[in-house]
Motif scaffolding. Structure first.
Motif, PDB file in Angstrom:
ATOM      1  N   TRP A  25     -53.042 -16.349  11.571  1.00 41.45           N
ATOM      2  CA  TRP A  25     -53.521 -15.539  10.450  1.00 41.45           C
ATOM      3  C   TRP A  25     -53.194 -14.046  10.642  1.00 41.45           C
ATOM      4  N   GLY A  26     -52.066 -13.750  11.333  1.00 42.29           N
ATOM      5  CA  GLY A  26     -51.637 -12.372  11.480  1.00 42.29           C
ATOM      6  C   GLY A  26     -52.422 -11.563  12.493  1.00 42.29           C
ATOM      7  N   GLU A  27     -53.241 -12.223  13.313  1.00 43.20           N
ATOM      8  CA  GLU A  27     -54.013 -11.495  14.319  1.00 43.20           C
ATOM      9  C   GLU A  27     -53.096 -11.044  15.461  1.00 43.20           C
ATOM     10  N   PRO A  28     -53.377  -9.879  16.079  1.00 44.10           N
ATOM     11  CA  PRO A  28     -52.583  -9.436  17.226  1.00 44.10           C
ATOM     12  C   PRO A  28     -52.679 -10.432  18.376  1.00 44.10           C
ATOM     13  N   ILE A  29     -51.654 -10.467  19.214  1.00 43.22           N
ATOM     14  CA  ILE A  29     -51.634 -11.340  20.382  1.00 43.22           C
ATOM     15  C   ILE A  29     -52.731 -10.912  21.351  1.00 43.22           C
ATOM     16  N   ALA A  30     -53.464 -11.887  21.872  1.00 42.50           N
ATOM     17  CA  ALA A  30     -54.496 -11.580  22.857  1.00 42.50           C
ATOM     18  C   ALA A  30     -53.855 -11.088  24.145  1.00 42.50           C
ATOM     19  N   GLY A  31     -54.440 -10.034  24.722  1.00 38.38           N
ATOM     20  CA  GLY A  31     -53.874  -9.443  25.922  1.00 38.38           C
ATOM     21  C   GLY A  31     -52.782  -8.449  25.571  1.00 38.38           C
ATOM     22  N   PRO A  32     -52.115  -7.861  26.566  1.00 40.97           N
ATOM     23  CA  PRO A  32     -51.023  -6.931  26.293  1.00 40.97           C
ATOM     24  C   PRO A  32     -49.776  -7.668  25.810  1.00 40.97           C
ATOM     25  N   SER A  33     -49.021  -7.053  24.920  1.00 34.44           N
ATOM     26  CA  SER A  33     -47.800  -7.670  24.390  1.00 34.44           C
ATOM     27  C   SER A  33     -46.734  -6.596  24.233  1.00 34.44           C
ATOM     28  N   LEU A  34     -45.616  -6.772  24.928  1.00 34.30           N
ATOM     29  CA  LEU A  34     -44.545  -5.771  24.985  1.00 34.30           C
ATOM     30  C   LEU A  34     -43.505  -6.010  23.895  1.00 34.30           C
ATOM     31  N   SER A  35     -43.154  -4.935  23.152  1.00 32.12           N
ATOM     32  CA  SER A  35     -42.095  -4.982  22.149  1.00 32.12           C
ATOM     33  C   SER A  35     -41.239  -3.735  22.297  1.00 32.12           C
ATOM     34  N   LEU A  36     -39.927  -3.909  22.456  1.00 31.05           N
ATOM     35  CA  LEU A  36     -39.011  -2.793  22.656  1.00 31.05           C
ATOM     36  C   LEU A  36     -38.178  -2.541  21.409  1.00 31.05           C
ATOM     37  N   SER A  37     -37.829  -1.277  21.192  1.00 31.39           N
ATOM     38  CA  SER A  37     -36.978  -0.934  20.054  1.00 31.39           C
ATOM     39  C   SER A  37     -35.565  -1.454  20.237  1.00 31.39           C
ATOM     40  N   THR A  38     -35.117  -1.648  21.476  1.00 26.41           N
ATOM     41  CA  THR A  38     -33.794  -2.196  21.750  1.00 26.41           C
ATOM     42  C   THR A  38     -33.736  -2.709  23.180  1.00 26.41           C
ATOM     43  N   THR A  39     -32.900  -3.678  23.409  1.00 26.40           N
ATOM     44  CA  THR A  39     -32.642  -4.164  24.770  1.00 26.40           C
ATOM     45  C   THR A  39     -31.173  -3.998  25.136  1.00 26.40           C
ATOM     46  N   VAL A  40     -30.385  -3.374  24.256  1.00 23.51           N
ATOM     47  CA  VAL A  40     -28.966  -3.137  24.525  1.00 23.51           C
ATOM     48  C   VAL A  40     -28.587  -1.734  24.052  1.00 23.51           C
ATOM     49  N   ILE A  41     -27.978  -0.959  24.936  1.00 18.75           N
ATOM     50  CA  ILE A  41     -27.392   0.333  24.585  1.00 18.75           C
ATOM     51  C   ILE A  41     -25.894   0.219  24.843  1.00 18.75           C
ATOM     52  N   ASP A  42     -25.104   0.204  23.791  1.00 18.84           N
ATOM     53  CA  ASP A  42     -23.653   0.078  23.894  1.00 18.84           C
ATOM     54  C   ASP A  42     -23.021   1.406  23.490  1.00 18.84           C
ATOM     55  N   ASN A 118     -47.538  -6.048  32.584  1.00 19.14           N
ATOM     56  CA  ASN A 118     -48.628  -7.027  32.677  1.00 19.14           C
ATOM     57  C   ASN A 118     -48.656  -7.948  31.461  1.00 19.14           C
ATOM     58  N   ASP A 119     -47.579  -7.977  30.689  1.00 18.74           N
ATOM     59  CA  ASP A 119     -47.435  -8.945  29.605  1.00 18.74           C
ATOM     60  C   ASP A 119     -47.048 -10.283  30.230  1.00 18.74           C
ATOM     61  N   LEU A 120     -47.971 -11.235  30.246  1.00 20.31           N
ATOM     62  CA  LEU A 120     -47.724 -12.502  30.932  1.00 20.31           C
ATOM     63  C   LEU A 120     -46.590 -13.291  30.287  1.00 20.31           C
ATOM     64  N   ALA A 121     -46.329 -13.084  29.002  1.00 27.39           N
ATOM     65  CA  ALA A 121     -45.261 -13.814  28.323  1.00 27.39           C
ATOM     66  C   ALA A 121     -43.880 -13.316  28.727  1.00 27.39           C
ATOM     67  N   GLN A 122     -43.776 -12.067  29.116  1.00 26.17           N
ATOM     68  CA  GLN A 122     -42.497 -11.493  29.546  1.00 26.17           C
ATOM     69  C   GLN A 122     -42.752 -10.403  30.589  1.00 26.17           C
ATOM     70  N   PRO A 123     -43.074 -10.815  31.812  1.00 22.65           N
ATOM     71  CA  PRO A 123     -43.390  -9.850  32.865  1.00 22.65           C
ATOM     72  C   PRO A 123     -42.196  -9.004  33.295  1.00 22.65           C
ATOM     73  N   GLU A 124     -40.979  -9.488  33.047  1.00 18.84           N
ATOM     74  CA  GLU A 124     -39.769  -8.723  33.356  1.00 18.84           C
ATOM     75  C   GLU A 124     -38.879  -8.676  32.117  1.00 18.84           C
ATOM     76  N   VAL A 125     -38.457  -7.475  31.744  1.00 22.38           N
ATOM     77  CA  VAL A 125     -37.562  -7.300  30.603  1.00 22.38           C
ATOM     78  C   VAL A 125     -36.435  -6.354  31.019  1.00 22.38           C
ATOM     79  N   ASP A 126     -35.187  -6.734  30.715  1.00 22.62           N
ATOM     80  CA  ASP A 126     -34.031  -5.901  31.042  1.00 22.62           C
ATOM     81  C   ASP A 126     -33.491  -5.206  29.807  1.00 22.62           C
ATOM     82  N   ILE A 127     -33.066  -3.969  29.990  1.00 17.29           N
ATOM     83  CA  ILE A 127     -32.324  -3.228  28.980  1.00 17.29           C
ATOM     84  C   ILE A 127     -30.915  -3.036  29.526  1.00 17.29           C
ATOM     85  N   THR A 128     -29.929  -3.552  28.824  1.00 21.59           N
ATOM     86  CA  THR A 128     -28.540  -3.488  29.268  1.00 21.59           C
ATOM     87  C   THR A 128     -27.861  -2.244  28.719  1.00 21.59           C
ATOM     88  N   VAL A 129     -27.111  -1.566  29.596  1.00 25.93           N
ATOM     89  CA  VAL A 129     -26.348  -0.380  29.205  1.00 25.93           C
ATOM     90  C   VAL A 129     -24.869  -0.682  29.443  1.00 25.93           C
TER      91      VAL A 129
END
Length: 206
Positions: A25-42, A118-129
């Protein structure tokens, strides 16, 4: 929801995507949730200079504080302006990634910045350059083939060191392997050629 933006600044292309994860029903994810503007810088094709900072937005779409610690660079080609950050629920923070290409030893750049959170769904996120550095000079030909040479017979081949741009390149000396000698000379402009252009060098290997 996914939004894709392409921003062109000179020869810079940055692909940016925003991800928003919502519960039932559109509720925010329980706990911390990470969202990045980009994961690739080309960066595309660039000159061998240090680049301007690229701002990465970090949004917490969860219900608890998002802690990112550490933010690590996995390549000498990049640096970040902060080692860690905390983003409150529903808020957006940012940090900057800067490319260090002036002294990078190669032309093909493929680096990463890794975020631990501390986002359990994605504890590691890479940004590629990514980037392709225009070399300051070109060697033509890139290989010399002497073929079969009889003992006591001298053979010589030459290659040209050609500046690739408006920056002068000075060849101070050439070191040859045992059994070879190498001499270098600057190629002077011919009649009618522009004298203020960076000059190539001729290297003779004997």
């Amino acid at each position: 929801m996914f939004n894709m933006y392409r921003i062109g600044v000179g020869r810079l292309i940055v692909a940016m995507g925003c991800f928003f994860l919502l519960g039932a029903w559109g509720e925010p994810i329980a706990g911390p949730s990470l969202s990045l503007s980009t994961t690739v810088i080309d960066l595309g094709t660039v000159k061998p200079v240090d680049g301007p900072p690229q701002v990465i937005e970090v949004r917490n779409t969860g219900t608890e504080s998002l802690r990112i610690d550490p933010i690590l660079t996995l390549c000498t080609c990049v640096e970040v302006d902060t080692p860690s950050m905390v983003v409150a629920p529903g808020e957006t923070g940012s940090f900057s990634i800067r490319t260090l290409l002036a002294t990078y030893p190669g032309n093909d750049v493929h680096g990463k910045v890794r975020l631990y959170s501390n986002d359990l769904a994605q504890p590691e996120v890479d940004i590629t350059v990514r980037a392709e550095i225009t070399p300051e000079y070109i060697i033509e030909p890139s290989q010399l083939d002497f073929g079969t040479v009889k003992a006591g017979v001298t053979a010589s081949h030459t290659f040209i060191v050609q500046p690739n741009g408006d920056t002068p390149v000075q060849v101070e000396r050439v070191v040859a392997s045992r059994g070879f000698t190498a001499t270098v000379e600057e190629i002077r402009p011919k009649n009618g050629e522009t004298k203020d252009r960076p000059r190539p060098y001729r290297v003779t290997v004997t």
